[in-house]
Design a protein around this motif. Structure first.
Motif, PDB file in Angstrom:
ATOM      1  N   ARG A 289      -2.926  -9.505   5.282  1.00 34.73           N
ATOM      2  CA  ARG A 289      -2.382 -10.563   6.125  1.00 34.73           C
ATOM      3  C   ARG A 289      -3.532 -11.495   6.517  1.00 34.73           C
ATOM      4  NH1 ARG A 289      -0.272  -6.012   8.377  1.00 34.73           N
ATOM      5  NH2 ARG A 289      -1.674  -6.221  10.185  1.00 34.73           N
ATOM      6  N   SER A 290      -3.343 -12.780   6.274  1.00 38.33           N
ATOM      7  CA  SER A 290      -4.405 -13.754   6.543  1.00 38.33           C
ATOM      8  C   SER A 290      -3.817 -14.979   7.226  1.00 38.33           C
ATOM      9  CB  SER A 290      -5.104 -14.154   5.242  1.00 38.33           C
ATOM     10  OG  SER A 290      -6.055 -15.167   5.471  1.00 38.33           O
ATOM     11  N   ASP A 291      -4.494 -15.417   8.296  1.00 37.01           N
ATOM     12  CA  ASP A 291      -4.081 -16.650   8.978  1.00 37.01           C
ATOM     13  C   ASP A 291      -5.139 -17.743   8.852  1.00 37.01           C
ATOM     14  OD1 ASP A 291      -6.071 -15.636  10.530  1.00 37.01           O
ATOM     15  OD2 ASP A 291      -4.870 -15.418  12.364  1.00 37.01           O
ATOM     16  N   GLY A 292      -6.058 -17.571   7.916  1.00 34.99           N
ATOM     17  CA  GLY A 292      -7.119 -18.548   7.711  1.00 34.99           C
ATOM     18  C   GLY A 292      -8.395 -18.198   8.435  1.00 34.99           C
ATOM     19  N   ALA A 293      -8.303 -17.747   9.674  1.00 33.71           N
ATOM     20  CA  ALA A 293      -9.494 -17.394  10.450  1.00 33.71           C
ATOM     21  C   ALA A 293      -9.801 -15.910  10.395  1.00 33.71           C
ATOM     22  CB  ALA A 293      -9.325 -17.824  11.905  1.00 33.71           C
ATOM     23  N   ALA A 294      -8.801 -15.092  10.137  1.00 32.65           N
ATOM     24  CA  ALA A 294      -8.992 -13.636  10.109  1.00 32.65           C
ATOM     25  C   ALA A 294      -8.128 -13.042   9.003  1.00 32.65           C
ATOM     26  CB  ALA A 294      -8.646 -13.018  11.460  1.00 32.65           C
ATOM     27  N   VAL A 295      -8.632 -11.953   8.435  1.00 34.57           N
ATOM     28  CA  VAL A 295      -7.932 -11.229   7.372  1.00 34.57           C
ATOM     29  C   VAL A 295      -7.770  -9.791   7.834  1.00 34.57           C
ATOM     30  CG1 VAL A 295      -7.940 -10.504   4.971  1.00 34.57           C
ATOM     31  CG2 VAL A 295      -8.935 -12.710   5.603  1.00 34.57           C
ATOM     32  N   ALA A 296      -6.526  -9.328   7.896  1.00 33.43           N
ATOM     33  CA  ALA A 296      -6.232  -7.965   8.342  1.00 33.43           C
ATOM     34  C   ALA A 296      -5.682  -7.158   7.165  1.00 33.43           C
ATOM     35  CB  ALA A 296      -5.233  -7.980   9.495  1.00 33.43           C
ATOM     36  N   LEU A 297      -6.229  -5.991   6.970  1.00 33.16           N
ATOM     37  CA  LEU A 297      -5.796  -5.095   5.898  1.00 33.16           C
ATOM     38  C   LEU A 297      -5.074  -3.907   6.505  1.00 33.16           C
ATOM     39  CD1 LEU A 297      -8.997  -5.011   3.649  1.00 33.16           C
ATOM     40  CD2 LEU A 297      -7.125  -6.666   3.632  1.00 33.16           C
ATOM     41  N   SER A 298      -4.090  -3.393   5.773  1.00 33.00           N
ATOM     42  CA  SER A 298      -3.339  -2.235   6.246  1.00 33.00           C
ATOM     43  C   SER A 298      -2.903  -1.394   5.057  1.00 33.00           C
ATOM     44  CB  SER A 298      -2.112  -2.686   7.054  1.00 33.00           C
ATOM     45  OG  SER A 298      -1.234  -3.450   6.236  1.00 33.00           O
ATOM     46  N   GLY A 299      -2.502  -0.155   5.338  1.00 37.97           N
ATOM     47  CA  GLY A 299      -2.009   0.742   4.294  1.00 37.97           C
ATOM     48  C   GLY A 299      -3.125   1.533   3.631  1.00 37.97           C
ATOM     49  N   ASP A 300      -2.746   2.216   2.551  1.00 31.31           N
ATOM     50  CA  ASP A 300      -3.690   3.042   1.778  1.00 31.31           C
ATOM     51  C   ASP A 300      -4.334   2.195   0.691  1.00 31.31           C
ATOM     52  OD1 ASP A 300      -2.895   5.061   3.355  1.00 31.31           O
ATOM     53  OD2 ASP A 300      -2.162   6.386   1.762  1.00 31.31           O
ATOM     54  N   TRP A 301      -5.622   1.940   0.829  1.00 31.87           N
ATOM     55  CA  TRP A 301      -6.353   1.190  -0.196  1.00 31.87           C
ATOM     56  C   TRP A 301      -7.015   2.194  -1.132  1.00 31.87           C
ATOM     57  CZ3 TRP A 301      -7.410  -4.190  -0.873  1.00 31.87           C
ATOM     58  CH2 TRP A 301      -6.586  -5.010  -0.091  1.00 31.87           C
ATOM     59  N   THR A 302      -6.172   2.773  -2.004  1.00 38.27           N
ATOM     60  CA  THR A 302      -6.624   3.769  -2.974  1.00 38.27           C
ATOM     61  C   THR A 302      -6.276   3.313  -4.378  1.00 38.27           C
ATOM     62  OG1 THR A 302      -4.553   4.994  -2.795  1.00 38.27           O
ATOM     63  CG2 THR A 302      -6.338   5.643  -1.311  1.00 38.27           C
ATOM     64  N   LEU A 303      -6.929   3.933  -5.331  1.00 38.36           N
ATOM     65  CA  LEU A 303      -6.715   3.561  -6.734  1.00 38.36           C
ATOM     66  C   LEU A 303      -5.256   3.738  -7.131  1.00 38.36           C
ATOM     67  CD1 LEU A 303      -7.730   2.862  -9.592  1.00 38.36           C
ATOM     68  CD2 LEU A 303      -8.288   5.284  -9.889  1.00 38.36           C
ATOM     69  N   ARG A 304      -4.609   4.785  -6.657  1.00 38.07           N
ATOM     70  CA  ARG A 304      -3.237   5.074  -7.072  1.00 38.07           C
ATOM     71  C   ARG A 304      -2.268   3.993  -6.609  1.00 38.07           C
ATOM     72  NH1 ARG A 304      -0.029  10.797  -6.080  1.00 38.07           N
ATOM     73  NH2 ARG A 304       1.856  10.242  -7.232  1.00 38.07           N
ATOM     74  N   LEU A 305      -2.451   3.502  -5.389  1.00 37.74           N
ATOM     75  CA  LEU A 305      -1.512   2.510  -4.865  1.00 37.74           C
ATOM     76  C   LEU A 305      -1.918   1.081  -5.195  1.00 37.74           C
ATOM     77  CD1 LEU A 305      -0.710   4.044  -1.351  1.00 37.74           C
ATOM     78  CD2 LEU A 305       0.564   4.250  -3.485  1.00 37.74           C
ATOM     79  N   LEU A 306      -3.196   0.843  -5.458  1.00 34.41           N
ATOM     80  CA  LEU A 306      -3.637  -0.510  -5.796  1.00 34.41           C
ATOM     81  C   LEU A 306      -3.387  -0.856  -7.261  1.00 34.41           C
ATOM     82  CD1 LEU A 306      -7.034  -0.659  -3.873  1.00 34.41           C
ATOM     83  CD2 LEU A 306      -4.987  -1.984  -3.342  1.00 34.41           C
ATOM     84  N   SER A 307      -3.414   0.141  -8.138  1.00 36.53           N
ATOM     85  CA  SER A 307      -3.340  -0.127  -9.585  1.00 36.53           C
ATOM     86  C   SER A 307      -2.080  -0.876 -10.007  1.00 36.53           C
ATOM     87  CB  SER A 307      -3.453   1.188 -10.362  1.00 36.53           C
ATOM     88  OG  SER A 307      -4.708   1.773 -10.148  1.00 36.53           O
ATOM     89  N   PRO A 308      -0.873  -0.540  -9.503  1.00 38.36           N
ATOM     90  CA  PRO A 308       0.327  -1.250 -10.004  1.00 38.36           C
ATOM     91  C   PRO A 308       0.287  -2.762  -9.770  1.00 38.36           C
ATOM     92  CG  PRO A 308       0.959   0.767  -8.868  1.00 38.36           C
ATOM     93  CD  PRO A 308      -0.495   0.572  -8.607  1.00 38.36           C
ATOM     94  N   GLN A 309      -0.349  -3.220  -8.687  1.00 40.89           N
ATOM     95  CA  GLN A 309      -0.390  -4.652  -8.379  1.00 40.89           C
ATOM     96  C   GLN A 309      -1.838  -5.107  -8.176  1.00 40.89           C
ATOM     97  OE1 GLN A 309       2.103  -5.035  -4.931  1.00 40.89           O
ATOM     98  NE2 GLN A 309       4.005  -4.933  -6.114  1.00 40.89           N
ATOM     99  N   LEU A 310      -2.726  -4.580  -9.001  1.00 44.14           N
ATOM    100  CA  LEU A 310      -4.140  -4.867  -8.812  1.00 44.14           C
ATOM    101  C   LEU A 310      -4.448  -6.349  -8.985  1.00 44.14           C
ATOM    102  CD1 LEU A 310      -6.971  -3.800  -8.307  1.00 44.14           C
ATOM    103  CD2 LEU A 310      -7.160  -3.309 -10.754  1.00 44.14           C
ATOM    104  N   ALA A 311      -3.843  -6.998  -9.972  1.00 47.25           N
ATOM    105  CA  ALA A 311      -4.109  -8.423 -10.201  1.00 47.25           C
ATOM    106  C   ALA A 311      -3.694  -9.267  -8.993  1.00 47.25           C
ATOM    107  CB  ALA A 311      -3.382  -8.890 -11.458  1.00 47.25           C
ATOM    108  N   ASP A 312      -2.547  -8.931  -8.374  1.00 45.48           N
ATOM    109  CA  ASP A 312      -2.096  -9.684  -7.199  1.00 45.48           C
ATOM    110  C   ASP A 312      -3.051  -9.499  -6.024  1.00 45.48           C
ATOM    111  OD1 ASP A 312       0.056 -10.525  -8.661  1.00 45.48           O
ATOM    112  OD2 ASP A 312       1.386  -8.929  -7.935  1.00 45.48           O
ATOM    113  N   PHE A 313      -3.518  -8.267  -5.804  1.00 48.28           N
ATOM    114  CA  PHE A 313      -4.440  -8.028  -4.694  1.00 48.28           C
ATOM    115  C   PHE A 313      -5.759  -8.767  -4.909  1.00 48.28           C
ATOM    116  CE2 PHE A 313      -1.731  -4.223  -3.942  1.00 48.28           C
ATOM    117  CZ  PHE A 313      -1.413  -4.490  -2.616  1.00 48.28           C
TER     118      PHE A 313
END
Length: 373
Positions: free
Chosen positions: A12-36
């Motif tokens: 989530r980004s509002d221009g001044a700050a970027v907030a990350l949430s969820g599991d940032w692991t290889l298993r969950l990032l791989s399906p949509q890695l290009a989008d991330f």
């Protein structure tokens, strides 16, 4: 919690700050890695980063963020204590320097040729040392007949000889059929059908049979010998034998060399016989040549000297294949890459040596065993 119920990674980004949430692991990032990666690239360089919503973070996710940050921590970073360790380890690695290949120089080709010649000299020297050591061991065993490794020889003879008979027979039969079929097409046009016996007999018994069997044995048994010795080098079994006072040459090399030297002429005779049989079957089908005529003509068309030459080639080829295989097997270093490189080099070198020695045989025996000169 089921794998599908894990918190999905989100940005989530509002221009001044970027907030990350969820599991940032290889298993969950791989399906949509290009989008991330695209979303991370679109974040402003001056934005602050908040990782308090990240529930899990592995090395893959941390490296993904680290590269986006330019391999340094951003000025505004909210990082939970439990995630501090993984970024600390990445930061401690520092910048990985990639070696830059120097530009090509005029004498680089000469230096490369020199390295090849020096490497060939080392191989030749070690090969001669191996042959010399085997000769010394043979003289030693002649005086002490009770120390011959007969069981190892018998086991190797079964593996390189008996087990190679089916594939040798199959390939030999097909080669004989192909040679007979192609020769019959030409001989029929000139009315010289009877000379197919001469072509098949001389070609298979004198030349093609020994070379064909040697190539098969080099690819099958030679590579197995190199791989076996190489694995024993990797697992330090060869060093263990030396520590116990057992000669590696007597227990490992000599049985393979003797077994292959004894098995090769028999395999050559077997493969040549099956190849001639295949050619005889094809000649009967293509030229209507009876089996009785073929068998009666073969001894007159192919003198006995050709069979002796073929069996002699089998003995020499077997010795060379076993020596080359053991030479490369003993050169394996304790890593898997060296094992694969030396196994490949063993097969290629064995086939090359067989062809070169066969050319020497052809020149040395050019006036022996030929019915028409």
């Amino acid at each position: 919690m089921a794998p599908d119920a894990r918190p999905q990674p989100a940005i989530r980004s509002d221009g001044a700050a970027v907030a990350l949430s969820g599991d940032w692991t290889l298993r969950l990032l791989s399906p949509q890695l290009a989008d991330f990666r695209k979303q991370l690239d679109e974040t402003p360089d001056s934005a602050g980063w908040d990782l308090t919503g990240v529930t899990r973070l592995d090395s893959f996710g941390a490296l993904l963020l680290w590269r986006r940050w330019g391999r340094r921590r951003p000025a505004q970073l909210v990082l939970p204590v439990e995630l501090e360790g993984i970024f600390g380890r990445i930061d401690a690695l520092g910048e990985v320097s990639v070696p830059v290949e120097p530009p090509y120089r005029f004498l680089d080709a000469t230096a490369h040729l020199g390295r090849m010649l020096i490497g060939f000299g080392h191989h030749l020297l070690n090969f001669v040392a191996l042959v010399g050591q085997l000769c010394l061991d043979l003289f030693y065993l002649i005086r002490r007949r009770g120390q011959w490794p007969l069981r190892e020889m018998s086991a190797n003879f079964y593996k390189v000889g008996v087990k190679a008979m089916p594939v040798t027979a199959l390939v030999g039969f097909l080669i004989g059929v192909v040679m007979s079929y192609l020769s019959a097409l030409q001989l029929r046009a000139f009315g010289a059908d009877v000379f197919i016996v001469n072509i098949l007999g001389l070609g298979i018994i004198r030349e093609l049979g020994p070379v064909l069997v040697s190539v098969l044995v080099a690819g099958r048994s030679g590579s197995a010998m190199t791989a076996q010795l190489g694995v024993m080098r990797v697992t330090e079994e060869v060093d263990a034998l030396t520590t116990m006072g057992i000669s590696r040459y007597v227990r490992l090399v000599l049985p393979k060399v003797v077994a292959l030297a004894l098995a090769m002429p028999l395999l050559t005779l077997w493969g040549s016989a099956v190849a001639v049989f295949g050619g005889m079957v094809s000649a009967n089908l293509q030229l209507d040549m009876s089996y009785e005529f073929f068998l009666n003509t073969l001894p007159r068309a192919v003198p006995m000297a050709n069979l002796v030459i073929g069996l002699g080639k089998g003995v020499v080829f077997g010795l060379l294949i076993a020596l080359v295989a053991c030479h490369f097997g003993l050169r394996v270093k304790p890593n898997t890459e060296s094992l694969s490189v030396n196994t490949t080099a063993s097969v290629v070198t064995s086939i090359t040596v067989v062809i070169l020695v066969d050319a020497v045989f052809a020149i040395a025996t050019r006036n022996i065993g030929l019915p028409f000169r």
